[in-house]
Design a protein around this motif. Structure first.
Motif, PDB file in Angstrom:
ATOM      1  N   PHE A  19     -27.998  16.558  12.590  1.00  0.00           N
ATOM      2  CA  PHE A  19     -28.861  15.336  12.341  1.00  0.00           C
ATOM      3  C   PHE A  19     -28.664  14.702  11.163  1.00  0.00           C
ATOM      4  CE2 PHE A  19     -31.347  18.562  14.605  1.00  0.00           C
ATOM      5  CZ  PHE A  19     -31.793  17.654  15.593  1.00  0.00           C
ATOM      6  N   ASP A  20     -28.788  13.283  11.045  1.00  0.00           N
ATOM      7  CA  ASP A  20     -28.737  12.484   9.672  1.00  0.00           C
ATOM      8  C   ASP A  20     -30.315  13.150   9.064  1.00  0.00           C
ATOM      9  OD1 ASP A  20     -28.371  10.468   7.758  1.00  0.00           O
ATOM     10  OD2 ASP A  20     -30.159   9.310   8.773  1.00  0.00           O
ATOM     11  N   LEU A  21     -30.173  12.833   7.796  1.00  0.00           N
ATOM     12  CA  LEU A  21     -31.603  13.429   6.964  1.00  0.00           C
ATOM     13  C   LEU A  21     -32.543  12.236   6.726  1.00  0.00           C
ATOM     14  CD1 LEU A  21     -32.791  15.510   5.756  1.00  0.00           C
ATOM     15  CD2 LEU A  21     -31.615  15.166   3.548  1.00  0.00           C
ATOM     16  N   ASP A  22     -32.473  11.328   6.011  1.00  0.00           N
ATOM     17  CA  ASP A  22     -33.409  10.278   5.772  1.00  0.00           C
ATOM     18  C   ASP A  22     -33.585   9.288   7.044  1.00  0.00           C
ATOM     19  OD1 ASP A  22     -33.437  10.471   2.674  1.00  0.00           O
ATOM     20  OD2 ASP A  22     -31.455  10.834   3.239  1.00  0.00           O
ATOM     21  N   GLY A  23     -34.663   9.218   7.331  1.00  0.00           N
ATOM     22  CA  GLY A  23     -35.047   8.421   8.522  1.00  0.00           C
ATOM     23  C   GLY A  23     -34.586   9.083  10.002  1.00  0.00           C
ATOM     24  N   THR A  24     -34.127  10.132  10.147  1.00  0.00           N
ATOM     25  CA  THR A  24     -33.931  10.774  11.338  1.00  0.00           C
ATOM     26  C   THR A  24     -34.560  12.056  11.336  1.00  0.00           C
ATOM     27  OG1 THR A  24     -31.607   9.795  11.396  1.00  0.00           O
ATOM     28  CG2 THR A  24     -32.143  11.697  13.012  1.00  0.00           C
ATOM     29  N   LEU A  25     -34.446  13.046  10.494  1.00  0.00           N
ATOM     30  CA  LEU A  25     -35.112  14.429  10.280  1.00  0.00           C
ATOM     31  C   LEU A  25     -36.236  14.193   9.577  1.00  0.00           C
ATOM     32  CD1 LEU A  25     -34.032  17.042  11.651  1.00  0.00           C
ATOM     33  CD2 LEU A  25     -33.360  17.798   9.525  1.00  0.00           C
ATOM     34  N   ALA A  26     -36.266  13.782   8.369  1.00  0.00           N
ATOM     35  CA  ALA A  26     -37.486  13.495   7.527  1.00  0.00           C
ATOM     36  C   ALA A  26     -37.759  12.227   7.021  1.00  0.00           C
ATOM     37  CB  ALA A  26     -36.766  14.359   6.322  1.00  0.00           C
ATOM     38  N   TYR A 176     -24.799  14.150  17.699  1.00  0.00           N
ATOM     39  CA  TYR A 176     -25.098  13.818  16.313  1.00  0.00           C
ATOM     40  C   TYR A 176     -26.248  12.777  16.606  1.00  0.00           C
ATOM     41  CZ  TYR A 176     -25.066  12.124  11.439  1.00  0.00           C
ATOM     42  OH  TYR A 176     -25.342  11.996  10.287  1.00  0.00           O
ATOM     43  N   VAL A 177     -27.411  12.795  15.843  1.00  0.00           N
ATOM     44  CA  VAL A 177     -28.725  11.744  15.926  1.00  0.00           C
ATOM     45  C   VAL A 177     -28.583  11.301  14.548  1.00  0.00           C
ATOM     46  CG1 VAL A 177     -30.975  11.769  16.344  1.00  0.00           C
ATOM     47  CG2 VAL A 177     -29.632  13.781  17.301  1.00  0.00           C
ATOM     48  N   GLY A 178     -28.705   9.853  14.529  1.00  0.00           N
ATOM     49  CA  GLY A 178     -29.076   9.191  13.531  1.00  0.00           C
ATOM     50  C   GLY A 178     -29.729   7.803  13.654  1.00  0.00           C
ATOM     51  N   ASP A 179     -30.046   7.273  12.625  1.00  0.00           N
ATOM     52  CA  ASP A 179     -30.860   6.067  12.613  1.00  0.00           C
ATOM     53  C   ASP A 179     -30.319   4.872  12.016  1.00  0.00           C
ATOM     54  OD1 ASP A 179     -31.322   7.132   9.951  1.00  0.00           O
ATOM     55  OD2 ASP A 179     -32.979   5.615   9.679  1.00  0.00           O
ATOM     56  N   ASP A 180     -28.907   5.042  11.977  1.00  0.00           N
ATOM     57  CA  ASP A 180     -28.153   3.940  11.186  1.00  0.00           C
ATOM     58  C   ASP A 180     -26.894   3.674  12.150  1.00  0.00           C
ATOM     59  OD1 ASP A 180     -28.153   2.111   8.432  1.00  0.00           O
ATOM     60  OD2 ASP A 180     -25.979   2.820   9.072  1.00  0.00           O
ATOM     61  N   LEU A 181     -26.358   2.443  12.174  1.00  0.00           N
ATOM     62  CA  LEU A 181     -25.014   2.061  12.821  1.00  0.00           C
ATOM     63  C   LEU A 181     -23.974   3.112  12.360  1.00  0.00           C
ATOM     64  CD1 LEU A 181     -23.079   0.442  14.810  1.00  0.00           C
ATOM     65  CD2 LEU A 181     -22.997  -1.358  12.974  1.00  0.00           C
ATOM     66  N   ARG A 182     -24.024   3.292  10.966  1.00  0.00           N
ATOM     67  CA  ARG A 182     -22.807   4.515  10.521  1.00  0.00           C
ATOM     68  C   ARG A 182     -22.654   5.763  11.111  1.00  0.00           C
ATOM     69  NH1 ARG A 182     -24.385   4.363   4.282  1.00  0.00           N
ATOM     70  NH2 ARG A 182     -26.580   4.312   5.577  1.00  0.00           N
ATOM     71  N   ASP A 183     -23.980   6.168  11.504  1.00  0.00           N
ATOM     72  CA  ASP A 183     -24.283   7.468  11.986  1.00  0.00           C
ATOM     73  C   ASP A 183     -23.627   7.408  13.402  1.00  0.00           C
ATOM     74  OD1 ASP A 183     -25.829   8.279  10.039  1.00  0.00           O
ATOM     75  OD2 ASP A 183     -27.623   7.542  10.970  1.00  0.00           O
ATOM     76  N   ILE A 184     -23.686   6.253  14.254  1.00  0.00           N
ATOM     77  CA  ILE A 184     -23.000   6.039  15.640  1.00  0.00           C
ATOM     78  C   ILE A 184     -21.628   6.002  15.518  1.00  0.00           C
ATOM     79  CG2 ILE A 184     -23.191   4.801  17.774  1.00  0.00           C
ATOM     80  CD1 ILE A 184     -25.838   6.582  16.722  1.00  0.00           C
TER      81      ILE A 184
END
Length: 232
Positions: A19-26, A176-184
């Motif tokens: 998981f990404d942290l900011d905006g995904t997990l927390a 992998y789970v994220g809320d930003d294009l960089r994560d994907i």
């Protein structure tokens, strides 16, 4: 095109979730926004409402300084302001930060299913660990990779590959789970499956459909379906 939360065809049995942290997990936007507003007050400006700052929280100091002070990297004041922002943030790391609704249950169910999980964030290590401790997750996460843990940060694949190595999970069997294009982009480069977190800090003018994620999850518990687990 990305599809909304549905069970994926996994080449291997899923082994791990990162998981990404900011905006995904927390939900850390309140504390990050609080740090930005300290800078605004110091400059004689009124605090900005959190709903205006929230979409920029995933971009950290760069994004918040841009929206809150209209100063960008390359500006003569930027580096001084960035350091001031980080200093302000050290004083409010866990004032309002909390897990998003459904995340606690999701992590419980991942552990019950025998799936490993960890965190890969661009947040500096000196902030990541106290935030994880404040959330009570520092001992549960089996790999915690910060923005300065490896030679490169996301969207480079190295942080994700390092986490997979620590978890002893095959990237092809890792989500992998994220809320930003960089994560994907990082997930694609690392060869993991990717899920875009629609509940996160999606920036203004961004279309999550355009990121190319394998799936789009509207809420954390949707990930159980993505992983082929039956929600309890």
């Amino acid at each position: 095109m990305s599809v909304h939360a549905m069970a994926l065809n996994w080449p291997l049995q899923p082994q791990a979730v990162l998981f990404d942290l900011d905006g995904t997990l927390a939900d850390t936007a309140g504390d990050l926004g609080g740090a930005l507003n300290r800078l605004r007050v110091q400059r004689g400006l009124a605090p900005m409402p959190l709903d205006l700052l929230r979409p920029h929280a995933s971009a950290g100091a760069r994004g918040l300084i841009a929206v809150g002070l209209d100063i960008h990297p390359g500006h003569a004041e930027y580096e001084t302001l960035r350091l001031a922002f980080l200093d302000a943030y050290t004083h409010c790391l866990s004032d309002t930060t909390a897990l998003f609704d459904g995340v606690a249950e999701l992590l419980d169910q991942l552990e019950q299913a025998g799936l490993k999980w960890g965190v890969v964030t661009n947040k500096p290590h000196r902030f990541t660990i106290p935030v994880m401790q404040g959330l009570g997750l520092d001992q549960r996460s089996m790999s915690t990779i910060s923005g300065d843990s490896t030679a490169h940060a996301k969207p480079h694949p190295l942080p994700l590959l390092t986490a997979c190595e620590q978890l002893k999970s095959d990237p092809a069997a890792t989500l992998y789970v994220g809320d930003d294009l960089r994560d994907i982009q990082a997930a694609q480069a690392a060869g993991t499956r990717s899920a875009a977190a629609a509940w996160g800090y999606i920036g203004h003018g961004q279309d999550i459909q355009d990121w190319g994620a394998d799936v789009i999850a509207q809420r954390p518990l949707d990930l159980l379906t993505v992983l082929g687990l039956n929600p309890r």
